[in-house]
Design a protein around this motif. Structure first.
Motif, short mmCIF file in Angstrom:
data_model
loop_
_atom_site.label_atom_id
_atom_site.label_comp_id
_atom_site.label_asym_id
_atom_site.label_seq_id
_atom_site.Cartn_x
_atom_site.Cartn_y
_atom_site.Cartn_z
N ILE A 120 0.91 -1.19 0.03
CA ILE A 120 0.03 0.15 -0.13
C ILE A 120 0.77 1.31 -0.11
O ILE A 120 1.76 1.41 0.65
N LYS A 125 -0.76 4.53 -0.07
CA LYS A 125 -1.30 5.62 0.33
C LYS A 125 -1.84 5.38 1.54
O LYS A 125 -2.73 4.53 1.66
N SER A 176 -4.03 7.01 2.86
CA SER A 176 -5.46 7.16 3.15
C SER A 176 -6.21 5.98 2.76
O SER A 176 -7.40 5.74 2.88
N GLU A 177 -5.52 5.16 1.93
CA GLU A 177 -6.30 3.84 1.55
C GLU A 177 -6.93 2.88 2.58
O GLU A 177 -6.04 2.51 3.69
#
Length: 209
Positions: free
Chosen positions: A31, A33, A35-36
């Protein structure tokens, strides 16, 4: 061991993923990001999330809540820049199982994965303080209790890990606090980290007298 990697540096994540696979681990997700959503990691069978939490702040209620909830479902190893006691302690308090300096060698990460995977807390030796105060003499069992206290474990968790009663943990804890000349656990953790004594006890946690 099924691992997931959270780091905004995609090149670093890909390199780390290759290294972990070469050493027998399965990387189920990378991952890039922060914010994911991370809820899907549990569905992927993730055992440990290796996350860059250098910018984590306990003063951010959303981040605190998110990682605290995630730590109840899977184990988290935090990759962070050289940090002080407050940062390390706040990460253990939200349920992070391990803290590793981003300057550590990859062999330290493998050691951390093994320790965390076996249910232990892990703090890399890179977080050594240059100025160390004189440490009091402790018995082997007092050292183990101190190591686990420093890493954020509760008395019940320590009793389970060391296979002793909670009452015995309280006795060891009281003796350690007395020897360090502190009045509470917060000051005890601070003095233990400053002295360096709690940073060299990782190998002792799983042992018994």
């Amino acid at each position: 061991m099924n691992l997931a990697i959270l780091d905004t540096n995609r090149i670093f994540s890909e390199s780390l993923s290759c290294f972990l696979k070469e050493n027998g681990h399965q990387v189920v997700a990378t991952i890039s990001k922060p914010s994911e959503p991370l809820e899907h990691l549990e569905k992927l069978g993730t055992d440990i999330l290796i996350a860059d939490l250098s910018r984590f702040s306990p003063l951010d209620p959303i981040a605190f809540s998110d990682y605290h909830a995630l730590a109840e479902k899977l184990k988290i190893i935090a990759f962070i820049e050289d940090a002080g006691l407050n940062k390390i302690e706040s990460l253990f308090n939200i349920g992070v199982a391990g803290c590793i300096s981003k300057g550590s060698s990859l062999s330290v990460l493998l050691e951390g994965i093994e320790k965390v995977g076996n249910g232990h807390k892990f703090l890399s030796h890179d977080f050594n303080h240059s100025a160390k105060s004189e440490a009091p003499k402790l018995t082997p069992q007092e050292k183990r209790v101190l190591a686990l206290l420093t890493q954020g474990c509760s008395s019940k968790e320590i009793a389970k890990i060391l296979k002793i009663s909670v009452k015995t943990v309280y006795i060891h804890r009281a003796k350690v606090i007395q020897k360090f000349g502190t009045k509470n656990l917060i000051n005890l953790r601070k003095k233990a980290l400053e002295s360096g004594i709690a940073l060299s006890l990782g190998e002792q946690i799983a042992q018994t007298d």
